[in-house]
Design a protein around this motif. Sequence first.
Motif, PDB file in Angstrom:
ATOM      1  N   GLU A 181       0.838  -1.208   0.000  1.00  0.00           N
ATOM      2  CA  GLU A 181       0.000   0.000   0.000  1.00  0.00           C
ATOM      3  C   GLU A 181       0.869   1.253   0.000  1.00  0.00           C
ATOM      4  O   GLU A 181       0.577   2.223  -0.699  1.00  0.00           O
ATOM      5  CB  GLU A 181      -0.945   0.002   1.206  1.00  0.00           C
ATOM      6  N   VAL A 229       0.877   4.294  -2.793  1.00  0.00           N
ATOM      7  CA  VAL A 229       0.760   5.730  -2.509  1.00  0.00           C
ATOM      8  C   VAL A 229       1.924   6.479  -3.138  1.00  0.00           C
ATOM      9  O   VAL A 229       1.745   7.523  -3.757  1.00  0.00           O
ATOM     10  CB  VAL A 229       0.696   5.986  -0.980  1.00  0.00           C
ATOM     11  N   VAL A 252       0.249   9.136  -5.614  1.00  0.00           N
ATOM     12  CA  VAL A 252      -0.155  10.366  -4.939  1.00  0.00           C
ATOM     13  C   VAL A 252       0.836  11.508  -5.135  1.00  0.00           C
ATOM     14  O   VAL A 252       0.434  12.666  -5.258  1.00  0.00           O
ATOM     15  CB  VAL A 252      -0.375  10.100  -3.427  1.00  0.00           C
ATOM     16  N   TYR A 300      -4.427   5.814   4.139  1.00  0.00           N
ATOM     17  CA  TYR A 300      -4.217   7.107   3.499  1.00  0.00           C
ATOM     18  C   TYR A 300      -5.043   8.201   4.161  1.00  0.00           C
ATOM     19  O   TYR A 300      -6.206   8.003   4.508  1.00  0.00           O
ATOM     20  CB  TYR A 300      -4.566   7.045   2.002  1.00  0.00           C
TER      21      TYR A 300
END
Length: 150
Positions: free
Chosen positions: A10, A14, A18, A90
């Motif tokens: 994960e 990100v 992101v 997140y």
Amino acid sequence: MQDREFDIDEARGVLADVFAPWVRDLELSVEAIADRPPPDAAADWQPGAILRMAFSERLCRHGGIVCGQALMALADTAMVIAILAANRGYRPMTTVDQTTHFIRAVTSSDVLADARVVRLGRTMSFGRVTLSSVADNKPVAMVSSAFAML
């Protein structure tokens, strides 16, 4: 804080999805995530993350020294991932303050960022990052930062 794991996959997602393209161009890698204390954790254990910035001549200034701007971006990015690990998921945030103390130059070496969350808050979070040269495992910078949780 969410009651689930924030794992390395994960965190890598990100990092890839992101951050701004120029941060992705640093080709940072997530080496470790610490979202829960291990059974033998010390009383002062802190959640965090370890990121690696591979050495590249494109990150160097004159003299083959990795530039401070790249080191500061590594520290900032590592702290975001560490806060997400502490949060176990997140959450949007923005850097409010970052103070970097450069200890010595790093040349021809990958750099590790060991980011630890000192305080995870509802509106503000605080952390510290130690940047170390992989070549000799010696610190090259110490960073403290504050983030507004959005």
